[in-house]
Design a protein around this motif. Structure first.
Motif, PDB file in Angstrom:
ATOM      1  N   ARG A  68      72.402 -34.177  -0.657  1.00  0.00           N
ATOM      2  CA  ARG A  68      72.359 -32.738  -0.947  1.00  0.00           C
ATOM      3  C   ARG A  68      72.402 -31.880   0.304  1.00  0.00           C
ATOM      4  NH1 ARG A  68      68.520 -29.986  -3.290  1.00  0.00           N
ATOM      5  NH2 ARG A  68      66.801 -31.298  -2.587  1.00  0.00           N
ATOM      6  N   VAL A  69      72.084 -32.460   1.450  1.00  0.00           N
ATOM      7  CA  VAL A  69      72.090 -31.681   2.681  1.00  0.00           C
ATOM      8  C   VAL A  69      72.923 -32.388   3.748  1.00  0.00           C
ATOM      9  CG1 VAL A  69      69.818 -30.702   2.174  1.00  0.00           C
ATOM     10  CG2 VAL A  69      69.999 -32.735   3.632  1.00  0.00           C
ATOM     11  N   ILE A  70      73.448 -31.591   4.649  1.00  0.00           N
ATOM     12  CA  ILE A  70      74.203 -32.112   5.778  1.00  0.00           C
ATOM     13  C   ILE A  70      73.710 -31.420   7.043  1.00  0.00           C
ATOM     14  CG2 ILE A  70      76.471 -32.370   6.849  1.00  0.00           C
ATOM     15  CD1 ILE A  70      77.679 -32.219   4.037  1.00  0.00           C
ATOM     16  N   ILE A  71      73.272 -32.217   8.002  1.00  0.00           N
ATOM     17  CA  ILE A  71      72.855 -31.678   9.284  1.00  0.00           C
ATOM     18  C   ILE A  71      73.989 -31.875  10.284  1.00  0.00           C
ATOM     19  CG2 ILE A  71      71.742 -33.844  10.004  1.00  0.00           C
ATOM     20  CD1 ILE A  71      69.641 -32.123  11.461  1.00  0.00           C
ATOM     21  N   SER A  72      74.203 -30.879  11.126  1.00  0.00           N
ATOM     22  CA  SER A  72      75.258 -30.985  12.129  1.00  0.00           C
ATOM     23  C   SER A  72      74.881 -30.128  13.335  1.00  0.00           C
ATOM     24  CB  SER A  72      76.609 -30.549  11.563  1.00  0.00           C
ATOM     25  OG  SER A  72      76.556 -29.204  11.138  1.00  0.00           O
ATOM     26  N   ARG A  73      75.570 -30.365  14.439  1.00  0.00           N
ATOM     27  CA  ARG A  73      75.285 -29.610  15.648  1.00  0.00           C
ATOM     28  C   ARG A  73      76.570 -29.330  16.406  1.00  0.00           C
ATOM     29  NH1 ARG A  73      71.288 -33.100  19.042  1.00  0.00           N
ATOM     30  NH2 ARG A  73      71.599 -31.469  20.594  1.00  0.00           N
ATOM     31  N   ASP A  74      76.546 -28.251  17.159  1.00  0.00           N
ATOM     32  CA  ASP A  74      77.659 -27.873  18.020  1.00  0.00           C
ATOM     33  C   ASP A  74      77.093 -27.714  19.416  1.00  0.00           C
ATOM     34  OD1 ASP A  74      79.600 -26.505  19.517  1.00  0.00           O
ATOM     35  OD2 ASP A  74      80.403 -25.511  17.752  1.00  0.00           O
ATOM     36  N   ASN A  75      77.352 -28.698  20.275  1.00  0.00           N
ATOM     37  CA  ASN A  75      76.760 -28.681  21.616  1.00  0.00           C
ATOM     38  C   ASN A  75      77.440 -27.679  22.555  1.00  0.00           C
ATOM     39  OD1 ASN A  75      74.868 -30.580  20.900  1.00  0.00           O
ATOM     40  ND2 ASN A  75      76.033 -32.318  21.692  1.00  0.00           N
ATOM     41  N   VAL A  76      78.534 -27.112  22.147  1.00  0.00           N
ATOM     42  CA  VAL A  76      79.168 -26.063  22.940  1.00  0.00           C
ATOM     43  C   VAL A  76      78.494 -24.725  22.639  1.00  0.00           C
ATOM     44  CG1 VAL A  76      81.293 -24.788  23.374  1.00  0.00           C
ATOM     45  CG2 VAL A  76      81.360 -27.284  23.072  1.00  0.00           C
ATOM     46  N   LYS A  77      78.233 -24.490  21.358  1.00  0.00           N
ATOM     47  CA  LYS A  77      77.572 -23.255  20.940  1.00  0.00           C
ATOM     48  C   LYS A  77      76.052 -23.353  20.997  1.00  0.00           C
ATOM     49  CE  LYS A  77      81.276 -21.864  17.748  1.00  0.00           C
ATOM     50  NZ  LYS A  77      81.596 -21.514  16.334  1.00  0.00           N
ATOM     51  N   ASN A  78      75.519 -24.546  21.307  1.00  0.00           N
ATOM     52  CA  ASN A  78      74.062 -24.761  21.282  1.00  0.00           C
ATOM     53  C   ASN A  78      73.484 -24.411  19.912  1.00  0.00           C
ATOM     54  OD1 ASN A  78      74.186 -25.573  23.918  1.00  0.00           O
ATOM     55  ND2 ASN A  78      73.157 -23.781  24.758  1.00  0.00           N
ATOM     56  N   GLU A  79      74.122 -24.893  18.868  1.00  0.00           N
ATOM     57  CA  GLU A  79      73.737 -24.509  17.523  1.00  0.00           C
ATOM     58  C   GLU A  79      73.556 -25.728  16.624  1.00  0.00           C
ATOM     59  OE1 GLU A  79      75.164 -20.826  14.994  1.00  0.00           O
ATOM     60  OE2 GLU A  79      76.597 -22.462  14.786  1.00  0.00           O
ATOM     61  N   LEU A  80      72.522 -25.654  15.842  1.00  0.00           N
ATOM     62  CA  LEU A  80      72.209 -26.661  14.836  1.00  0.00           C
ATOM     63  C   LEU A  80      72.348 -26.011  13.465  1.00  0.00           C
ATOM     64  CD1 LEU A  80      70.851 -29.516  14.194  1.00  0.00           C
ATOM     65  CD2 LEU A  80      68.711 -28.210  14.094  1.00  0.00           C
TER      66      LEU A  80
END
Length: 133
Positions: A68-80
């Motif tokens: 039901r959930v998906i966790i992801s990150r963008d290490n360029v934008k420093n965003e989770l």
């Protein structure tokens, strides 16, 4: 000083989706931290939702959240981010992002330690998610 700033909470109807975001600042390299989401329902303790490793290629989910959930990150934008689907009233809680200054890689995934609250060093301010008809 490490800071985690959350956004994206709100009120939705059962069955709807919501995406939470957490922006990191004040540290040398966002990509060296394990990141996670926890939640705290009214009158209850803070519980683990999901975690993602430094590289973003390994995840670990609480059994109740799988599918039901998906966790992801963008290490360029420093965003989770946390994408939540098929929400129910039982998902109503304050959601917190967290960062740990260590890795939890184990085999092809993450160790269950990635779901332990005390392993995390920094926390966001929390964002309310309310699921109600």
């Amino acid at each position: 000083q490490v800071q985690l700033t959350q956004s994206g909470g709100g009120m939705v109807h059962p069955g709807e989706s919501l995406t939470l975001s957490c922006e990191a600042s004040g540290w040398g390299s966002f990509s060296t931290y394990t990141m996670a989401w926890f939640r705290q329902a009214p009158g209850k303790g803070r519980k683990f939702v999901a975690a993602v490793n430094w590289e973003g290629d390994r995840t670990y989910y609480a059994d109740s959240m799988k599918g039901r959930v998906i966790i992801s990150r963008d290490n360029v934008k420093n965003e989770l981010t946390l994408q939540m689907n098929s929400l129910t009233p039982e998902d109503t809680a304050v959601y917190f992002c967290a960062a740990a200054r260590r890795e939890f890689n184990s085999g092809n995934g993450l160790s269950p330690l990635a779901g332990v609250r005390s392993e995390y060093d920094f926390w966001g301010q929390g964002t309310q998610v309310t699921v109600s008809s």
